[in-house]
Motif scaffolding. Structure first.
Motif, PDB file in Angstrom:
ATOM      1  N   HIS A  34       0.865  -1.171   0.000  1.00 55.92           N
ATOM      2  CA  HIS A  34       0.000   0.000   0.000  1.00 55.92           C
ATOM      3  C   HIS A  34       0.908   1.228   0.000  1.00 55.92           C
ATOM      4  O   HIS A  34       1.343   1.694   1.067  1.00 55.92           O
ATOM      5  CB  HIS A  34      -0.925  -0.025   1.209  1.00 55.92           C
ATOM      6  CG  HIS A  34      -1.751  -1.282   1.284  1.00 55.92           C
ATOM      7  ND1 HIS A  34      -2.879  -1.465   0.518  1.00 55.92           N
ATOM      8  CD2 HIS A  34      -1.583  -2.428   2.003  1.00 55.92           C
ATOM      9  CE1 HIS A  34      -3.387  -2.662   0.757  1.00 55.92           C
ATOM     10  NE2 HIS A  34      -2.620  -3.266   1.656  1.00 55.92           N
ATOM     11  N   PRO A  35       1.234   1.731  -1.174  1.00 46.15           N
ATOM     12  CA  PRO A  35       2.259   2.788  -1.288  1.00 46.15           C
ATOM     13  C   PRO A  35       1.980   3.992  -0.410  1.00 46.15           C
ATOM     14  O   PRO A  35       0.860   4.489  -0.325  1.00 46.15           O
ATOM     15  CB  PRO A  35       2.199   3.154  -2.776  1.00 46.15           C
ATOM     16  CG  PRO A  35       1.706   1.915  -3.452  1.00 46.15           C
ATOM     17  CD  PRO A  35       0.710   1.337  -2.489  1.00 46.15           C
ATOM     18  N   GLY A  36       3.044   4.436   0.244  1.00 49.20           N
ATOM     19  CA  GLY A  36       2.964   5.615   1.082  1.00 49.20           C
ATOM     20  C   GLY A  36       2.565   5.360   2.517  1.00 49.20           C
ATOM     21  O   GLY A  36       2.544   6.283   3.335  1.00 49.20           O
ATOM     22  N   SER A  60      16.185  -0.369  12.712  1.00 48.19           N
ATOM     23  CA  SER A  60      16.360  -0.320  11.269  1.00 48.19           C
ATOM     24  C   SER A  60      15.100  -0.740  10.530  1.00 48.19           C
ATOM     25  O   SER A  60      14.907  -0.392   9.363  1.00 48.19           O
ATOM     26  CB  SER A  60      17.544  -1.185  10.837  1.00 48.19           C
ATOM     27  OG  SER A  60      17.335  -2.512  11.200  1.00 48.19           O
ATOM     28  N   ALA A  61      14.188  -1.466  11.213  1.00 44.02           N
ATOM     29  CA  ALA A  61      12.906  -1.789  10.588  1.00 44.02           C
ATOM     30  C   ALA A  61      12.110  -0.525  10.358  1.00 44.02           C
ATOM     31  O   ALA A  61      11.545  -0.322   9.282  1.00 44.02           O
ATOM     32  CB  ALA A  61      12.116  -2.703  11.492  1.00 44.02           C
ATOM     33  N   ARG A  94      11.732   4.653   4.784  1.00 45.46           N
ATOM     34  CA  ARG A  94      12.337   4.923   3.478  1.00 45.46           C
ATOM     35  C   ARG A  94      11.411   4.488   2.342  1.00 45.46           C
ATOM     36  O   ARG A  94      11.241   5.203   1.349  1.00 45.46           O
ATOM     37  CB  ARG A  94      13.690   4.207   3.350  1.00 45.46           C
ATOM     38  CG  ARG A  94      14.815   4.873   4.115  1.00 45.46           C
ATOM     39  CD  ARG A  94      16.161   4.307   3.703  1.00 45.46           C
ATOM     40  NE  ARG A  94      16.291   2.889   4.008  1.00 45.46           N
ATOM     41  CZ  ARG A  94      16.768   2.415   5.144  1.00 45.46           C
ATOM     42  NH1 ARG A  94      17.157   3.250   6.099  1.00 45.46           N
ATOM     43  NH2 ARG A  94      16.886   1.121   5.339  1.00 45.46           N
ATOM     44  N   ARG A  95      10.820   3.326   2.505  1.00 47.43           N
ATOM     45  CA  ARG A  95       9.957   2.833   1.431  1.00 47.43           C
ATOM     46  C   ARG A  95       8.740   3.729   1.241  1.00 47.43           C
ATOM     47  O   ARG A  95       8.382   4.089   0.118  1.00 47.43           O
ATOM     48  CB  ARG A  95       9.535   1.395   1.714  1.00 47.43           C
ATOM     49  CG  ARG A  95      10.694   0.421   1.633  1.00 47.43           C
ATOM     50  CD  ARG A  95      10.238  -1.019   1.562  1.00 47.43           C
ATOM     51  NE  ARG A  95      11.394  -1.920   1.500  1.00 47.43           N
ATOM     52  CZ  ARG A  95      11.346  -3.156   1.030  1.00 47.43           C
ATOM     53  NH1 ARG A  95      10.212  -3.656   0.577  1.00 47.43           N
ATOM     54  NH2 ARG A  95      12.430  -3.912   1.018  1.00 47.43           N
ATOM     55  N   ARG A  96       8.100   4.101   2.329  1.00 44.24           N
ATOM     56  CA  ARG A  96       6.878   4.881   2.158  1.00 44.24           C
ATOM     57  C   ARG A  96       7.151   6.309   1.713  1.00 44.24           C
ATOM     58  O   ARG A  96       6.343   6.892   0.984  1.00 44.24           O
ATOM     59  CB  ARG A  96       6.011   4.843   3.413  1.00 44.24           C
ATOM     60  CG  ARG A  96       6.573   5.469   4.671  1.00 44.24           C
ATOM     61  CD  ARG A  96       5.633   5.180   5.841  1.00 44.24           C
ATOM     62  NE  ARG A  96       6.114   5.658   7.119  1.00 44.24           N
ATOM     63  CZ  ARG A  96       5.816   6.813   7.649  1.00 44.24           C
ATOM     64  NH1 ARG A  96       5.016   7.652   7.004  1.00 44.24           N
ATOM     65  NH2 ARG A  96       6.282   7.164   8.843  1.00 44.24           N
ATOM     66  N   GLY A 140       5.897   8.265  -1.817  1.00 45.48           N
ATOM     67  CA  GLY A 140       5.105   9.492  -1.767  1.00 45.48           C
ATOM     68  C   GLY A 140       3.868   9.330  -0.916  1.00 45.48           C
ATOM     69  O   GLY A 140       3.327   8.234  -0.763  1.00 45.48           O
ATOM     70  N   GLN A 141       3.403  10.439  -0.360  1.00 47.60           N
ATOM     71  CA  GLN A 141       2.226  10.394   0.496  1.00 47.60           C
ATOM     72  C   GLN A 141       0.979  10.104  -0.319  1.00 47.60           C
ATOM     73  O   GLN A 141       0.746  10.726  -1.358  1.00 47.60           O
ATOM     74  CB  GLN A 141       2.063  11.729   1.239  1.00 47.60           C
ATOM     75  CG  GLN A 141       0.884  11.738   2.199  1.00 47.60           C
ATOM     76  CD  GLN A 141       0.906  12.946   3.109  1.00 47.60           C
ATOM     77  OE1 GLN A 141       1.966  13.390   3.522  1.00 47.60           O
ATOM     78  NE2 GLN A 141      -0.259  13.490   3.403  1.00 47.60           N
TER      79      GLN A 141
END
Length: 354
Positions: free
Chosen positions: A58-60, A330-331, A337-339, A343-344
């Motif tokens: 689920h991006p962001g 680091s998790a 970093r991924r989200r 982008g929001q």
């Protein structure tokens, strides 16, 4: 979730499976490291990919507990723990806080009450600029002790593509191979969620060490204990954003409060094992009160841009030797970093609005 005291054995098993599945997603975030973990080559990338395989991408959004709401308020401290720690937060006085309440569903568009697991995260800035970040959950314990076992738990909870549900036999086999999960499973089978974020208790689960001016250390766990009496969640007719709307509605009538209660470990307690509670007779100290004054949808609120990494600690507070706790930082960085690279997301379907 129905409030039925006459659940069958199979229903109790499925309840435990459901809660364990949600917690395995949340706990997956507990299980990161910057490189290899343990005795075989397990990386943070592998863990996050297994989480994404289970819950989808689920991006962001955060990779665990992506559905939530921001809040702000303050901690009113009474100073009762100040002799045990150099952290200025524990001295008498008031400190502003930023926080987030969330649910354990891996899908940010799932209903607030689709799962029984709930979380509270806090970011506190001391007057000297140091921060204390916390990430708490409503279970009192975890099911397993190590990042490697969390990884295996994620695999056991993998949904069947045809049904979208975990295989109860595979889950049972995993838990049977991990008898340390007994206390967690007993809690999961008996837990009944309330109808409000505001009447839910949130637990540190992992232990931390308070360090005083002489360097003496006291292991503690803590809970945010609601001052609002709990009402069981109803079985039907609940809106998708019910918990968020309930929070906003209650805040229209005034602030909401939790008592910040610490439990002090005894000399014989294992402070590095998150699968077992300490004995009920251990000393408890009420250090202050969390007062929540305002709430706002997360994508428009300040909490969206923060990682509530529980290893961001002020002087006078240290992590225990808990392997899971020490693997978390680091998790959070990996997920963040991924989200942020993605982008929001838009504010559509984000639940309650301010």
């Amino acid at each position: 979730m129905p409030n039925d005291p006459d659940l069958t054995r199979n229903q109790r098993l499925l309840r435990g499976v459901a809660i364990a599945g949600v917690l395995s997603g949340a706990a997956g975030l507990f299980a990161w490291s910057a490189g290899w973990l343990g005795a075989y080559p397990l990386t943070s990338a592998q863990l996050i990919e297994r989480m994404e395989a289970n819950a989808g991408v689920h991006p962001g959004y955060r990779r665990a507990h992506p559905r939530g709401i921001c809040f702000s308020g303050y901690l009113e401290m009474n100073g009762s723990l100040a002799p045990l720690s150099r952290a200025s937060l524990l001295e008498p006085g008031r400190v502003q806080v930023l926080g987030r309440l969330s649910v354990g569903a891996g899908n940010p568009h799932a209903a607030d009450t689709s799962v029984p697991v709930r979380s509270m995260a806090l970011l506190v800035r001391q007057p000297d600029g140091q921060q204390w970040r916390m990430a708490m959950n409503n279970p009192p314990v975890l099911a397993v002790r190590t990042p490697e076992d969390f990884y295996e738990q994620l695999g056991a909870m993998r949904p069947d593509p045809a049904t979208g549900k975990s295989d109860p036999a595979r889950v049972k086999a995993f838990f049977d191979a991990h008898p340390e999960s007994d206390e967690f499973r007993a809690w999961a089978a008996s837990y009944r969620p309330s109808d409000s974020f505001a009447s839910t208790a949130y637990n540190s689960i992992n232990a931390f060490l308070l360090v005083d001016a002489k360097g003496q250390r006291q292991a503690v766990r803590w809970s945010m204990v609601p001052q609002l009496a709990a009402t069981p969640l109803g079985a039907a007719g609940v809106a998708d954003d019910a918990l968020q709307q309930d929070l906003l509605l209650r805040l229209q009538s005034g602030p909401l409060r939790w008592t910040w209660r610490f439990v002090l470990a005894g000399a014989d307690d294992d402070v590095d094992d998150p699968t077992h509670s300490w004995p009920a007779e251990r000393r408890q100290v009420e250090a202050g009160t969390l007062v929540v004054e305002q709430a706002r949808a997360q994508l428009e609120g300040d909490c969206y841009g923060f990682n509530f990494d529980p290893l961001v600690l002020p002087q006078g507070v240290e992590p225990s030797g808990d392997a899971i706790l020490r693997a978390r930082s680091s998790a959070y960085a990996q997920s963040y970093r991924r989200r942020t690279l993605e982008g929001q997301p838009s504010s559509q379907h984000q639940g309650a609005q301010p």
